[in-house]
Design an enzyme around this catalytic site. Structure first.
Site, short mmCIF file in Angstrom:
data_model
loop_
_atom_site.label_atom_id
_atom_site.label_comp_id
_atom_site.label_asym_id
_atom_site.label_seq_id
_atom_site.Cartn_x
_atom_site.Cartn_y
_atom_site.Cartn_z
N PRO A 247 -15.09 4.68 7.43
CA PRO A 247 -15.92 3.68 6.73
C PRO A 247 -15.04 2.47 6.44
O PRO A 247 -14.35 2.40 5.42
CB PRO A 247 -16.35 4.40 5.45
N ASP A 421 -9.65 1.44 5.18
CA ASP A 421 -10.48 2.65 5.06
C ASP A 421 -10.95 2.73 3.61
O ASP A 421 -10.14 2.97 2.69
CB ASP A 421 -9.62 3.87 5.44
N HIS A 422 -12.24 2.55 3.43
CA HIS A 422 -12.78 2.45 2.06
C HIS A 422 -12.73 3.79 1.32
O HIS A 422 -12.92 3.85 0.12
CB HIS A 422 -14.21 1.92 2.12
N ARG A 423 -12.45 4.89 2.06
CA ARG A 423 -12.30 6.17 1.37
C ARG A 423 -11.01 6.19 0.56
O ARG A 423 -10.87 6.90 -0.42
CB ARG A 423 -12.26 7.32 2.38
#
Ligand code: CAO
Length: 449
Positions: A247, A421-423
């Protein structure tokens, strides 16, 4: 011809089992030892074999019936003189009764309901297939598993539509048809798929997407078809996975590199004779390492539910080569000066273009920079080079009017595109990363603070 009642043999510890599959029908010719039906307890499924060869005259069970040892499953017209199956031999009365049955066919035929001793069940089930313990293997009968094996269908990927999610023969055949039609791709096919196969639609089908359009381009004009290079295939497969699985978000910003560029030009003049040209990318690497140290989550990797922070700073940089995109890695960039970084980058870029990079020179990066600055354009969305969690895209710097609080002044602005990476990384952290990087590029003395 003798009519023989085929019974459920010794089925071990199970009192009653359920008929889940009937593998023959009246009129079928079966061989001794051939599976007739599948039964299932709450722990295992088993096949009931025929003790004799012959023709099925009448079925005595239907699906979901409960049967136990000795239950009659069907009536068989035994082959004349057919020997009892090996499994029917152990019972001492069997051979005798068998002979009697064969010798007096009419009598037996007139009383079909009377069990014939010849069909005395075998003492033990022949082990056609390993029994399946629920939850350990896909829930399917041995015959279905056998069919799946023969067709090459991976049972673990088949959705069962039978009772309790059991996989039926129809499910297996339906799966095979879908694969042949290209509507579904097995995991093994997906794993083996070359980069370009994203375009074939198979991966899309696995994700529930529409199949890739198939167009006969030659219908519209002349075409030329060329195989992709090995590097393009490999990098394509990686890019596809990274684009789909991460994501990713991209934050754009501009850094004022007016003074830095002036310093770079003067440094190069001073070092003209050294043969080493200081590049903007080398300064960027230095500034990015300082920023990574301030924001360590950008120098990490995701490992399950954990974030692995790396206390080393190996920086990859995308290099455009005749064979496709390659990413050489500068090791321990934090321990190297800008001159050394420029020199190493030049050597690695040349090796990449000559196709001489070793795999060691392309692995271990903790962060990647993709610079299109030498070519042109303004901002782009770079794809993260997994298992890294961020990548910096750099575009061509241009002179722009910048408001200094009193007036517009001409400044050399460098477009930055940070994909993360938005995680692992929040948008606010990404914005701070770009701001800090811009401050360093604006004034390198900040690295000393
Ligand atoms: N803004 C303006 N000019 C820039 C610049 C920038 N951000 N970055 C480089 N330049 C200039 C250089 O100063 C150089 O100018 P001079 O020849 O006048 O000194 C010229 O552009 C060419 O630079 P370069 O590209 O040869 O060198 P580099 O250090 O910038 O880059 C390398 C090296 C290997 C990164 C580059 O050759 C390359 O392959 N770039 C493409 C990377 C790529 O494909 N990224 C996309 C990946 S996703 O598909």
């Amino acid at each position: 011809m003798a009519l023989i009642d085929i019974q459920v043999p010794d089925i071990g510890d199970f009192d009653q089992v359920t008929v889940i599959e009937i593998l023959v029908k009246p009129g079928d010719t079966v061989k001794a030892d051939q599976s007739l039906l599948t039964v299932e307890s709450d722990k295992a499924s088993m096949e009931i074999p025929s003790s004799h060869g012959g023709v099925v005259k009448e079925l005595r069970v239907k699906l979901d019936d409960k049967v136990k040892q000795g239950s009659i499953v069907l009536v068989l017209e035994a082959e004349a003189g057919a020997p009892a199956a090996a499994v029917s031999v152990p019972a001492p009365a069997a051979p005798v009764a068998q002979a009697a049955a064969v010798a007096a066919p009419v009598a037996v035929a007139s009383a079909p309901a009377a069990p014939v001793a010849a069909a005395t069940p075998a003492q033990a089930m022949p082990a056609h297939e390993p029994t399946v313990v629920s939850g350990q293997l896909p829930h399917a009968s041995p015959s279905v598993r056998k069919s799946a094996r023969e067709i090459g269908v991976p049972l673990a990927e088949v959705k069962g539509t039978g009772p309790k999610g059991r996989i039926t023969l129809d499910d297996v055949q339906g799966f095979a048809k879908s694969v042949m039609a290209g509507d579904v791709r097995t995991q093994a096919q997906t794993a083996k798929a070359p980069a370009g196969s994203g375009g074939s639609g198979g991966d899309g089908a696995a994700l529930g997407l529409l199949p890739w359009p198939k167009v006969d381009f030659a219908k519209f004009g002349p075409i030329e078809r060329k195989e992709m290079s090995r590097i393009k295939k490999i990098s394509g497969a990686n890019l596809l996975r990274n684009a789909i699985m991460i994501p990713a978000v991209t934050n754009h910003d501009d850094a004022d590199i007016t003074d830095l560029e002036a310093f770079r030009v003067s440094t190069n003049k001073e070092n003209e004779k050294s043969g080493v040209k200081v590049t903007m990318l080398a300064f960027l690497i230095k500034a990015i390492v300082a920023t990574l140290k301030k924001y360590p989550e950008f120098n990490s990797s995701l490992d399950g539910d954990a974030i692995v922070y790396k206390n080393y700073w190996h920086i990859g940089f995308a290099a455009d080569t005749p064979n496709g995109l390659m990413v050489p890695v500068i090791r321990d960039a934090d321990q190297k000066g800008v001159l050394k970084l420029s020199q190493e980058m030049g050597e690695l870029a040349k090796k990449a273009r000559d196709g001489k990079l070793s795999s060691a020179e392309m692995t271990g990066a903790t962060f990647t920079i993709s610079s299109l600055g030498g070519i042109g354009g303004k901002y782009f969305l770079p794809i993260i080079n997994a298992p890294e969690v961020a990548i910096m895209g750099v575009s061509k710097s241009t002179m722009e009017p910048v408001w200094d609080g009193k007036q517009f002044v001409p400044r050399l602005m460098l477009p930055l595109s940070l994909t993360y990476d938005h995680r692992v990384i929040d948008g606010a952290a990404a914005a701070r990363f770009n701001v800090y990087l811009g401050q360093i590029l604006g004034d390198f003395r900040r690295v000393l603070l």
